[in-house]
Motif scaffolding. Structure first.
Motif, PDB file in Angstrom:
ATOM      1  N   LEU A 289       0.885  -1.190   0.002  1.00 30.26           N
ATOM      2  CA  LEU A 289       0.157   0.008   0.027  1.00 30.26           C
ATOM      3  C   LEU A 289       0.732   1.358   0.040  1.00 30.26           C
ATOM      4  O   LEU A 289       1.690   1.360   0.753  1.00 30.26           O
ATOM      5  CB  LEU A 289      -0.977  -0.022   1.129  1.00 30.26           C
ATOM      6  N   GLU A 290       0.617   2.236  -1.039  1.00 30.84           N
ATOM      7  CA  GLU A 290       1.472   3.425  -1.054  1.00 30.84           C
ATOM      8  C   GLU A 290       0.455   4.539  -0.909  1.00 30.84           C
ATOM      9  O   GLU A 290       0.995   5.668  -0.386  1.00 30.84           O
ATOM     10  CB  GLU A 290       1.972   3.514  -2.449  1.00 30.84           C
ATOM     11  N   HIS A 291      -0.759   4.643  -1.458  1.00 29.57           N
ATOM     12  CA  HIS A 291      -1.841   5.702  -1.205  1.00 29.57           C
ATOM     13  C   HIS A 291      -3.089   5.179  -0.496  1.00 29.57           C
ATOM     14  O   HIS A 291      -3.765   3.947  -0.966  1.00 29.57           O
ATOM     15  CB  HIS A 291      -2.042   6.326  -2.700  1.00 29.57           C
ATOM     16  N   LEU A 292      -3.558   5.977   0.447  1.00 31.04           N
ATOM     17  CA  LEU A 292      -4.461   5.410   1.233  1.00 31.04           C
ATOM     18  C   LEU A 292      -5.573   6.630   1.658  1.00 31.04           C
ATOM     19  O   LEU A 292      -5.035   7.736   1.978  1.00 31.04           O
ATOM     20  CB  LEU A 292      -4.069   4.900   2.452  1.00 31.04           C
ATOM     21  N   LYS A 293      -6.834   6.638   1.121  1.00 29.79           N
ATOM     22  CA  LYS A 293      -7.748   7.524   1.564  1.00 29.79           C
ATOM     23  C   LYS A 293      -8.994   7.012   2.343  1.00 29.79           C
ATOM     24  O   LYS A 293      -9.343   5.796   2.158  1.00 29.79           O
ATOM     25  CB  LYS A 293      -8.486   8.244   0.328  1.00 29.79           C
ATOM     26  N   LEU A 294      -9.171   7.366   3.866  1.00 30.66           N
ATOM     27  CA  LEU A 294      -9.821   6.724   4.783  1.00 30.66           C
ATOM     28  C   LEU A 294     -11.039   7.810   4.936  1.00 30.66           C
ATOM     29  O   LEU A 294     -10.882   9.044   5.030  1.00 30.66           O
ATOM     30  CB  LEU A 294      -9.508   6.539   5.922  1.00 30.66           C
TER      31      LEU A 294
END
Length: 334
Positions: free
Chosen positions: A296-301
């Motif tokens: 995982l490099e980019h995470l939007k929560l």
């Protein structure tokens, strides 16, 4: 106008390709030279959604439909049919498109005045060797797949709020699409399938939209080992998932009402993840803390309570490659 008419018919047909089909058909009244030129166009787009008087077809509308059978192009690259009134000729028109070796076919039929009116498409559609893109939209369209189904060139398939003739229709259709790469399924109130099964080894993009009005409660089975992009919107609170691992997944957008753990376990190799969960329980959900997103490099929560926030910390604490984190404290997503 006289200077344009001096051009060759082949060049004039190419010019008509830049015009909406309705406008291209209207040129048939200009002169004898123009009368049949539109019939050589390899791209046709008939859109009746914009017809203000849906109870009565215009003379131009009748003209272009009655003459569709006389279409002269040996190969039909694209045919778009959009209806909002009852028509008895859809099956015939689709048959004509298949006989012209159509490559892209889009049928949207939203006849809201008669919920029991169904459109049965010709069997030849399901064995069209030239078809690359197929879109079927509307609860009145019946997907009735014959045993002789074979779509060897189909790469993109969209099934939006359609009706299936039986429980095995979708599985049978997908099993004979050997090069299918992109699949979109939109399930709504009239969806009559209990279990959604997507078993497509070649699939690279999968989009699922499961509306809260969907009557099915038996879940989804997804087997897509080559998937690169995964998009899910599930506004129900009852749908369960059985998902095989997706080792090549690059991007996932998961918007669910609750219980995302079945999906999360299967997408641990994803590089870019957008996750929204409308989870309002006051109890700690207690999911498996062993879920690790190694790539995982980019995470939007999207977070709506402390319990969900703590859970995400546990799930993502070992994501060593994470570089971008975007937190959205929105209260509602639907």
């Amino acid at each position: 106008m006289s200077q344009i008419s001096e051009l060759s018919d082949d060049l004039l047909v190419k010019i008509l390709l830049f015009l909406p089909t309705k406008v291209a058909v209207s040129t048939s009244v200009l002169s004898k030279q123009w009368k049949f030129l539109w019939m050589w166009s390899p791209k046709l787009d008939f859109d009746d959604y914009r017809d203000i008087n849906h109870t009565k077809k215009s003379s131009l509308l009748m003209y272009r439909y009655e003459n569709l059978a006389l279409h002269r192009a040996p190969i039909l690259e694209s045919l778009v049919l959009k209806f909002r009134f009852k028509s008895e000729n859809i099956k015939q028109w689709v048959g004509i498109a298949v006989s012209r070796r159509v490559r892209e076919l889009s049928i949207s039929y939203l006849y809201v005045w008669d919920v029991n009116s169904q459109v049965l498409l010709p069997c030849s559609l399901y064995s069209c060797t030239s078809l690359v893109t197929l879109k079927l939209e509307g609860k009145n369209i019946l997907v009735d797949v014959p045993p002789t189904v074979c779509l060897p060139s189909l790469k993109t398939l969209q099934l939006l709020r359609v009706t299936y003739s039986n429980e095995d229709s979708l599985s049978l259709l997908l099993s004979y699409c050997p090069v299918l790469e992109a699949l979109s399924i939109d399930r709504g109130y009239y969806d009559n399938m209990r279990v959604l099964v997507v078993d497509v080894p070649s699939l690279r993009c999968l989009s699922l939209n499961i509306n809260s009005e969907c009557s099915s409660d038996d879940g989804c089975v997804i087997v897509t080992p080559s998937l690169k992009s995964f998009y899910v919107v599930d506004t129900t609170s009852k749908c369960s998932y059985l998902v095989e691992p997706m080792p090549d997944l690059e991007e996932a957008n998961i918007f669910v009402k609750q219980n995302p753990e079945k999906l999360l376990v299967s997408i641990t190799s994803v590089k870019r993840l957008s996750l929204r969960v409308d989870f309002n329980s006051k109890e700690d959900p207690g999911y498996d803390a062993g879920i690790v997103f190694n790539q995982l490099e980019h995470l939007k929560l999207c977070i709506i309570n402390d319990y969900w926030s703590k859970l995400l910390v546990r799930l993502l604490k070992d994501s060593s490659k994470l570089r971008v984190l975007n937190l959205d404290a929105s209260v509602s997503f639907y």
